[in-house]
Design a protein around this motif. Sequence first.
Motif, mmCIF file in Angstrom:
data_model
loop_
_atom_site.group_PDB
_atom_site.id
_atom_site.type_symbol
_atom_site.label_atom_id
_atom_site.label_comp_id
_atom_site.label_asym_id
_atom_site.label_seq_id
_atom_site.Cartn_x
_atom_site.Cartn_y
_atom_site.Cartn_z
ATOM 1 N N LYS A 160 0.809 -1.214 0.000
ATOM 2 C CA LYS A 160 0.000 0.000 0.000
ATOM 3 C C LYS A 160 0.847 1.271 0.000
ATOM 4 C CE LYS A 160 -3.999 -2.117 2.265
ATOM 5 N NZ LYS A 160 -4.966 -2.051 3.391
ATOM 6 N N GLN A 161 2.189 1.095 0.070
ATOM 7 C CA GLN A 161 3.088 2.232 0.079
ATOM 8 C C GLN A 161 3.934 2.243 -1.188
ATOM 9 O OE1 GLN A 161 3.086 4.638 2.444
ATOM 10 N NE2 GLN A 161 1.472 3.567 3.582
ATOM 11 N N ALA A 162 4.376 3.413 -1.600
ATOM 12 C CA ALA A 162 5.232 3.529 -2.776
ATOM 13 C C ALA A 162 6.632 3.017 -2.456
ATOM 14 C CB ALA A 162 5.296 4.988 -3.229
ATOM 15 N N GLY A 163 7.192 2.204 -3.363
ATOM 16 C CA GLY A 163 8.558 1.721 -3.202
ATOM 17 C C GLY A 163 8.684 0.645 -2.145
ATOM 18 N N SER A 164 9.889 0.500 -1.618
ATOM 19 C CA SER A 164 10.187 -0.467 -0.567
ATOM 20 C C SER A 164 11.275 0.121 0.318
ATOM 21 C CB SER A 164 10.631 -1.807 -1.154
ATOM 22 O OG SER A 164 11.770 -1.637 -1.987
ATOM 23 N N THR A 165 11.605 -0.599 1.391
ATOM 24 C CA THR A 165 12.612 -0.092 2.314
ATOM 25 C C THR A 165 13.369 -1.268 2.920
ATOM 26 O OG1 THR A 165 12.968 1.415 4.187
ATOM 27 C CG2 THR A 165 11.038 -0.034 4.316
ATOM 28 N N TYR A 166 14.075 -1.022 4.001
ATOM 29 C CA TYR A 166 14.845 -2.069 4.674
ATOM 30 C C TYR A 166 14.271 -2.324 6.058
ATOM 31 C CZ TYR A 166 16.832 1.688 7.465
ATOM 32 O OH TYR A 166 16.978 2.758 8.314
ATOM 33 N N GLN A 167 14.577 -3.480 6.599
ATOM 34 C CA GLN A 167 14.309 -3.757 8.012
ATOM 35 C C GLN A 167 15.428 -4.625 8.554
ATOM 36 O OE1 GLN A 167 10.282 -4.613 9.500
ATOM 37 N NE2 GLN A 167 11.111 -6.385 10.596
ATOM 38 N N VAL A 168 15.901 -4.289 9.730
ATOM 39 C CA VAL A 168 16.917 -5.079 10.437
ATOM 40 C C VAL A 168 16.288 -5.585 11.726
ATOM 41 C CG1 VAL A 168 19.206 -5.074 11.496
ATOM 42 C CG2 VAL A 168 18.765 -3.677 9.454
ATOM 43 N N THR A 169 16.350 -6.905 11.944
ATOM 44 C CA THR A 169 15.682 -7.502 13.101
ATOM 45 C C THR A 169 16.633 -8.427 13.859
ATOM 46 O OG1 THR A 169 13.522 -7.424 12.013
ATOM 47 C CG2 THR A 169 13.759 -8.937 13.871
ATOM 48 N N ILE A 191 13.907 -2.622 13.194
ATOM 49 C CA ILE A 191 14.365 -1.295 12.793
ATOM 50 C C ILE A 191 14.038 -1.152 11.312
ATOM 51 C CG2 ILE A 191 16.330 0.277 12.644
ATOM 52 C CD1 ILE A 191 17.695 -1.562 14.775
ATOM 53 N N ALA A 192 13.055 -0.325 10.983
ATOM 54 C CA ALA A 192 12.560 -0.231 9.608
ATOM 55 C C ALA A 192 12.738 1.178 9.062
ATOM 56 C CB ALA A 192 11.088 -0.625 9.544
ATOM 57 N N GLY A 193 13.148 1.261 7.802
ATOM 58 C CA GLY A 193 13.320 2.554 7.155
ATOM 59 C C GLY A 193 12.003 3.171 6.734
ATOM 60 N N SER A 194 12.059 4.392 6.270
ATOM 61 C CA SER A 194 10.859 5.074 5.785
ATOM 62 C C SER A 194 10.405 4.444 4.472
ATOM 63 C CB SER A 194 11.136 6.567 5.595
ATOM 64 O OG SER A 194 12.199 6.760 4.669
ATOM 65 N N GLU A 195 9.096 4.476 4.242
ATOM 66 C CA GLU A 195 8.525 3.863 3.036
ATOM 67 C C GLU A 195 7.223 4.575 2.704
ATOM 68 O OE1 GLU A 195 7.149 -0.573 1.424
ATOM 69 O OE2 GLU A 195 7.469 -0.210 3.568
ATOM 70 N N GLY A 196 7.163 5.218 1.543
ATOM 71 C CA GLY A 196 5.958 5.957 1.189
ATOM 72 C C GLY A 196 5.642 7.014 2.225
ATOM 73 N N ASP A 197 4.456 6.925 2.820
ATOM 74 C CA ASP A 197 4.034 7.877 3.839
ATOM 75 C C ASP A 197 4.516 7.497 5.240
ATOM 76 O OD1 ASP A 197 2.625 9.281 1.894
ATOM 77 O OD2 ASP A 197 0.807 8.095 2.195
ATOM 78 N N LEU A 198 5.200 6.371 5.379
ATOM 79 C CA LEU A 198 5.608 5.883 6.693
ATOM 80 C C LEU A 198 7.018 6.349 7.037
ATOM 81 C CD1 LEU A 198 4.301 2.199 6.406
ATOM 82 C CD2 LEU A 198 3.091 4.230 7.262
ATOM 83 N N SER A 199 7.215 6.761 8.274
ATOM 84 C CA SER A 199 8.516 7.233 8.730
ATOM 85 C C SER A 199 9.374 6.088 9.254
ATOM 86 C CB SER A 199 8.328 8.279 9.843
ATOM 87 O OG SER A 199 7.635 9.406 9.375
ATOM 88 N N PHE A 200 10.672 6.336 9.321
ATOM 89 C CA PHE A 200 11.594 5.430 10.001
ATOM 90 C C PHE A 200 11.049 5.104 11.390
ATOM 91 C CE2 PHE A 200 14.924 5.267 13.249
ATOM 92 C CZ PHE A 200 15.690 4.189 12.815
ATOM 93 N N ASN A 201 11.081 3.828 11.782
ATOM 94 C CA ASN A 201 10.571 3.480 13.108
ATOM 95 C C ASN A 201 11.354 2.338 13.724
ATOM 96 O OD1 ASN A 201 8.662 0.833 12.746
ATOM 97 N ND2 ASN A 201 8.593 2.111 10.905
ATOM 98 N N ILE A 202 11.342 2.295 15.038
ATOM 99 C CA ILE A 202 11.995 1.244 15.828
ATOM 100 C C ILE A 202 10.969 0.659 16.782
ATOM 101 C CG2 ILE A 202 13.815 0.664 17.461
ATOM 102 C CD1 ILE A 202 15.379 3.084 16.456
#
Length: 253
Positions: A160-169, A191-202
Amino acid sequence: MKKRSIRSVLSTGFKTLALAALFLAPCAAQEAQAGMTLWNQTNLQYLWGGKFKLQENSTQSTITIEHANGWKYGDNFLFFDVTNPDRENAAIYGELSPRLSLGKITGRDLSAPLVKDVLLAGTLEVGQGFRNYLYGVGLSLNLPKFNFADLNVYVRNDPKQAGSTYQVTPCWQLPFTAGKADMIFEGFTDIAGSEGDLSFNIDAQPRLLMDLGKFWDAPGSVFVGTEVIYWHNKYGVKGVNEFAPQAMIKFVM
């Protein structure tokens, strides 16, 4: 209890069973191909706490089922949560995380200092109205005194978001003793990067638990303690930060 509430509880129960069946099916198929699992563990948890953000009531109760197993060519982990099962707005969320061992598949020794194995890793996140897909590489770490320590690095895709990002777990479990009590320190951090309208989050969820079963000659069966949720930019919403300690009891089956 009102009829509407009864229907809601029954509906939640059926959804929970359906989600459990959905998650367990891929594991069962892999285990059938391998002949049998090398090890497996299932546990049931109940958590209760307060100070939760982005919901109607700041208090929250959660019933969680976790299952992990290892087979000839890898391992699997899955869990699903039923949050606030006693309320009209009960929610179900789950994750399925299979990994395939490159060392076991190829017959090569891929170990290195502090690394036992290298694996292909994936995760499917399923909630009400959404699915997220993660795929990447996992490391099974060889850390002194830890029961396990893993580090997975993913490409994360929310359709549902534009593009993709990373996640480290990273995830871990460390046993230790405090006086006459046997303790475990376990948990994970996403630990996930920003993606579309979503911000970097932990999203960090460490637990400190005491082996209560030890005191009636059933060690490893019942644990009590606390889990703390720290979520920076909860759900990827910038500026929404959550710190929520919870009481926890865990039954190992």
